[in-house]
Design a protein around this motif. Structure first.
Motif, PDB file in Angstrom:
ATOM      1  N   LEU A   1     -11.012  -6.686  -2.016  1.00 50.18           N
ATOM      2  CA  LEU A   1     -10.826  -5.670  -3.042  1.00 50.18           C
ATOM      3  C   LEU A   1     -10.430  -6.327  -4.354  1.00 50.18           C
ATOM      4  O   LEU A   1     -10.001  -7.478  -4.394  1.00 50.18           O
ATOM      5  CB  LEU A   1      -9.728  -4.685  -2.621  1.00 50.18           C
ATOM      6  N   SER A   2     -10.518  -5.582  -5.428  1.00 49.63           N
ATOM      7  CA  SER A   2     -10.022  -6.070  -6.707  1.00 49.63           C
ATOM      8  C   SER A   2      -8.497  -6.039  -6.695  1.00 49.63           C
ATOM      9  O   SER A   2      -7.878  -5.337  -5.874  1.00 49.63           O
ATOM     10  CB  SER A   2     -10.536  -5.198  -7.850  1.00 49.63           C
ATOM     11  N   ARG A   3      -7.889  -6.774  -7.605  1.00 50.65           N
ATOM     12  CA  ARG A   3      -6.427  -6.759  -7.686  1.00 50.65           C
ATOM     13  C   ARG A   3      -5.915  -5.373  -8.047  1.00 50.65           C
ATOM     14  O   ARG A   3      -4.888  -4.932  -7.538  1.00 50.65           O
ATOM     15  CB  ARG A   3      -5.953  -7.793  -8.717  1.00 50.65           C
ATOM     16  N   GLY A   4      -6.642  -4.688  -8.920  1.00 46.77           N
ATOM     17  CA  GLY A   4      -6.228  -3.344  -9.309  1.00 46.77           C
ATOM     18  C   GLY A   4      -6.242  -2.384  -8.137  1.00 46.77           C
ATOM     19  O   GLY A   4      -5.303  -1.594  -7.946  1.00 46.77           O
ATOM     20  N   ALA A   5      -7.298  -2.444  -7.331  1.00 49.90           N
ATOM     21  CA  ALA A   5      -7.394  -1.562  -6.165  1.00 49.90           C
ATOM     22  C   ALA A   5      -6.308  -1.895  -5.141  1.00 49.90           C
ATOM     23  O   ALA A   5      -5.722  -0.991  -4.523  1.00 49.90           O
ATOM     24  CB  ALA A   5      -8.777  -1.689  -5.537  1.00 49.90           C
ATOM     25  N   THR A   6      -6.032  -3.175  -4.970  1.00 48.38           N
ATOM     26  CA  THR A   6      -4.995  -3.584  -4.015  1.00 48.38           C
ATOM     27  C   THR A   6      -3.621  -3.138  -4.495  1.00 48.38           C
ATOM     28  O   THR A   6      -2.774  -2.724  -3.697  1.00 48.38           O
ATOM     29  CB  THR A   6      -5.016  -5.110  -3.822  1.00 48.38           C
ATOM     30  N   LEU A   7      -3.395  -3.205  -5.795  1.00 49.40           N
ATOM     31  CA  LEU A   7      -2.129  -2.731  -6.353  1.00 49.40           C
ATOM     32  C   LEU A   7      -1.960  -1.237  -6.105  1.00 49.40           C
ATOM     33  O   LEU A   7      -0.882  -0.776  -5.707  1.00 49.40           O
ATOM     34  CB  LEU A   7      -2.074  -3.030  -7.852  1.00 49.40           C
ATOM     35  N   LEU A   8      -3.020  -0.472  -6.315  1.00 49.94           N
ATOM     36  CA  LEU A   8      -2.954   0.967  -6.055  1.00 49.94           C
ATOM     37  C   LEU A   8      -2.681   1.244  -4.577  1.00 49.94           C
ATOM     38  O   LEU A   8      -1.923   2.161  -4.230  1.00 49.94           O
ATOM     39  CB  LEU A   8      -4.262   1.635  -6.480  1.00 49.94           C
ATOM     40  N   LEU A   9      -3.267   0.437  -3.710  1.00 48.74           N
ATOM     41  CA  LEU A   9      -3.038   0.588  -2.272  1.00 48.74           C
ATOM     42  C   LEU A   9      -1.579   0.310  -1.931  1.00 48.74           C
ATOM     43  O   LEU A   9      -0.967   1.039  -1.132  1.00 48.74           O
ATOM     44  CB  LEU A   9      -3.961  -0.362  -1.510  1.00 48.74           C
ATOM     45  N   LEU A  10      -1.011  -0.736  -2.549  1.00 53.40           N
ATOM     46  CA  LEU A  10       0.403  -1.057  -2.331  1.00 53.40           C
ATOM     47  C   LEU A  10       1.296   0.080  -2.796  1.00 53.40           C
ATOM     48  O   LEU A  10       2.240   0.473  -2.089  1.00 53.40           O
ATOM     49  CB  LEU A  10       0.758  -2.346  -3.086  1.00 53.40           C
ATOM     50  N   GLU A  11       1.010   0.626  -3.962  1.00 46.49           N
ATOM     51  CA  GLU A  11       1.833   1.719  -4.491  1.00 46.49           C
ATOM     52  C   GLU A  11       1.748   2.952  -3.588  1.00 46.49           C
ATOM     53  O   GLU A  11       2.771   3.578  -3.270  1.00 46.49           O
ATOM     54  CB  GLU A  11       1.369   2.078  -5.907  1.00 46.49           C
ATOM     55  N   ALA A  12       0.531   3.295  -3.172  1.00 48.13           N
ATOM     56  CA  ALA A  12       0.349   4.481  -2.325  1.00 48.13           C
ATOM     57  C   ALA A  12       1.041   4.312  -0.980  1.00 48.13           C
ATOM     58  O   ALA A  12       1.711   5.240  -0.484  1.00 48.13           O
ATOM     59  CB  ALA A  12      -1.141   4.756  -2.125  1.00 48.13           C
ATOM     60  N   ALA A  13       0.899   3.124  -0.383  1.00 49.52           N
ATOM     61  CA  ALA A  13       1.530   2.874   0.916  1.00 49.52           C
ATOM     62  C   ALA A  13       3.050   2.920   0.801  1.00 49.52           C
ATOM     63  O   ALA A  13       3.736   3.478   1.674  1.00 49.52           O
ATOM     64  CB  ALA A  13       1.076   1.522   1.459  1.00 49.52           C
ATOM     65  N   SER A  14       3.588   2.364  -0.267  1.00 50.50           N
ATOM     66  CA  SER A  14       5.045   2.356  -0.464  1.00 50.50           C
ATOM     67  C   SER A  14       5.577   3.775  -0.605  1.00 50.50           C
ATOM     68  O   SER A  14       6.575   4.155   0.032  1.00 50.50           O
ATOM     69  CB  SER A  14       5.410   1.524  -1.698  1.00 50.50           C
ATOM     70  N   ILE A  15       4.912   4.567  -1.433  1.00 54.21           N
ATOM     71  CA  ILE A  15       5.344   5.950  -1.646  1.00 54.21           C
ATOM     72  C   ILE A  15       5.258   6.744  -0.346  1.00 54.21           C
ATOM     73  O   ILE A  15       6.162   7.524  -0.001  1.00 54.21           O
ATOM     74  CB  ILE A  15       4.498   6.611  -2.742  1.00 54.21           C
ATOM     75  N   ALA A  16       4.186   6.526   0.418  1.00 48.20           N
ATOM     76  CA  ALA A  16       3.995   7.266   1.674  1.00 48.20           C
ATOM     77  C   ALA A  16       5.086   6.928   2.683  1.00 48.20           C
ATOM     78  O   ALA A  16       5.656   7.827   3.316  1.00 48.20           O
ATOM     79  CB  ALA A  16       2.615   6.959   2.251  1.00 48.20           C
ATOM     80  N   VAL A  17       5.388   5.647   2.832  1.00 52.33           N
ATOM     81  CA  VAL A  17       6.407   5.239   3.805  1.00 52.33           C
ATOM     82  C   VAL A  17       7.778   5.758   3.388  1.00 52.33           C
ATOM     83  O   VAL A  17       8.557   6.246   4.231  1.00 52.33           O
ATOM     84  CB  VAL A  17       6.428   3.708   3.960  1.00 52.33           C
ATOM     85  N   ILE A  18       8.103   5.670   2.107  1.00 54.04           N
ATOM     86  CA  ILE A  18       9.388   6.183   1.623  1.00 54.04           C
ATOM     87  C   ILE A  18       9.483   7.683   1.882  1.00 54.04           C
ATOM     88  O   ILE A  18      10.517   8.187   2.356  1.00 54.04           O
ATOM     89  CB  ILE A  18       9.572   5.870   0.122  1.00 54.04           C
ATOM     90  N   ALA A  19       8.414   8.415   1.601  1.00 50.87           N
ATOM     91  CA  ALA A  19       8.427   9.863   1.794  1.00 50.87           C
ATOM     92  C   ALA A  19       8.590  10.235   3.258  1.00 50.87           C
ATOM     93  O   ALA A  19       9.410  11.105   3.610  1.00 50.87           O
ATOM     94  CB  ALA A  19       7.138  10.467   1.244  1.00 50.87           C
ATOM     95  N   VAL A  20       7.844   9.579   4.129  1.00 50.98           N
ATOM     96  CA  VAL A  20       7.892   9.908   5.556  1.00 50.98           C
ATOM     97  C   VAL A  20       9.246   9.564   6.156  1.00 50.98           C
ATOM     98  O   VAL A  20       9.834  10.357   6.908  1.00 50.98           O
ATOM     99  CB  VAL A  20       6.765   9.182   6.312  1.00 50.98           C
ATOM    100  N   THR A  21       9.768   8.387   5.838  1.00 51.49           N
ATOM    101  CA  THR A  21      11.050   7.982   6.412  1.00 51.49           C
ATOM    102  C   THR A  21      12.208   8.807   5.844  1.00 51.49           C
ATOM    103  O   THR A  21      13.215   9.012   6.526  1.00 51.49           O
ATOM    104  CB  THR A  21      11.314   6.489   6.173  1.00 51.49           C
TER     105      THR A  21
END
Length: 329
Positions: free
Chosen positions: A156-176
């Motif tokens: 993936l591009s760095r931009g897409a990977t950054l968006l993936l990191l942000e989305a995953a972080s927000i999702a895990v924080i929200a769920v936990t």
């Protein structure tokens, strides 16, 4: 020098605000009893990633990704796996990370003093025989640490990977946050603590054009130890002390915030036995230097740079720590 001390102080204050004077925060996370530490970690990493992306795009700072740590056993990242595993085991034993123990010191938590003693011993071992063994093995095997990005691994591009990191972080924080109770010892939510640590990362980038990391301070302590016992020749004095200065700032910042807001450390503290704390401190220091970074340098900073070595190191640390923690606590 002033910028290093200031950025360290802001980082230390953020960890104090996050409640990391409590060894139980680390241990309970590794036992999956609460997710305060992981929420803080993810929020800090996600915030740091955005801050650095903006700084890089504006041409203010250019920071290289974290290199691999090859040992020639089973992978080009085997040093990250082994070092991360030792780091995780040390965290589980001591309830401390290379950086959080300074918040423990500021709060007068005895565990932190023993963990620091062990980490200093670990730094001495690393800067003496262990680093020499690692260097010799790499030379014999023709191995060199190399950079690597998660985006390259994923295609993936760095931009897409950054968006993936942000989305995953927000999702895990929200769920936990939704399904796990908040830590009974922390005064602020984990995500808020992570934003504060992200602010400390902003200060570090603005003032030093560098990211936070603290395990190198134990290596520098070891270097000065070996220099002193070898005769303290002025011509052979270690040149590097920036990590020590940063660590001193961390301790000072945590202590200063606690003087301003004593309630941050109110309530009982779950101490770890001196033997476990010191043993864990040794493993934390040696492991982080084998891997080339700790939960701050590889975790908050390295992952925010999308470094493959950092993801492998921190994954190994949490995996092994989650096995060790229930066995000893």
């Amino acid at each position: 020098m002033a910028a290093t001390a200031i950025s360290g102080a802001v980082f230390g204050a953020a960890m104090m605000a996050g409640g990391f004077h409590q060894p139980s925060l680390v241990i309970s996370q590794l036992k999956f009893e609460n997710w305060h530490m992981f929420q803080t970690f993810l929020a800090a990493t996600a915030t740091s990633a955005v801050i650095y992306a903006i700084a890089e795009r504006r041409g203010y700072a250019k920071i290289s990704s974290r290199n691999s740590s090859p040992l020639g056993f089973f992978s080009s990242y085997d040093g990250n796996v082994i070092g991360g595993s030792l780091l995780g085991a040390g965290m589980a034993l001591s309830g401390s990370c290379p950086g959080t123990l300074y918040a423990q010191l500021a709060a007068g938590v005895q565990t932190g003093f023993y963990a620091l003693g062990g980490a200093i011993i670990g730094g001495i071992l690393w800067s003496g025989p262990v680093s020499k063994l690692v260097k010799r093995r790499r030379e014999n095997k023709g191995l060199k640490p190399e950079p690597g990005l998660v985006s390259e691994q994923l295609g993936l591009s760095r931009g897409a990977t950054l968006l993936l990191l942000e989305a995953a972080s927000i999702a895990v924080i929200a769920v936990t946050t939704m399904y796990r109770p908040p830590s009974p010892t922390a005064k602020i939510p984990g995500a808020v603590g992570g934003l504060l640590i992200g602010a400390a990362q902003l200060v570090s980038i603005l003032t030093r054009k560098s990211m936070v990391g603290i395990s190198g301070s134990y290596e520098e302590m070891g270097n000065y130890f070996w220099w002193l016992i070898s005769g303290a020749d002025a011509n052979a004095k270690p040149a590097s002390y920036q990590n020590l200065l940063f660590a001193s700032g961390v301790a000072s910042g945590a202590w200063g915030l606690l003087r301003l807001i004593p309630g941050l450390a109110s309530g009982p503290v779950d101490e770890v036995s001196p033997m476990l704390a010191m043993s864990g401190g040794v493993l934390v220091a040696v492991g982080s230097r084998i891997a080339g970074g700790c939960t701050s340098g590889h975790g908050i900073s390295g992952i925010s740079l999308l470094s493959t070595s950092s993801v492998i190191t921190i994954t190994s640390a949490f995996a092994v720590g989650s096995v060790v923690a229930p066995l000893v606590h």
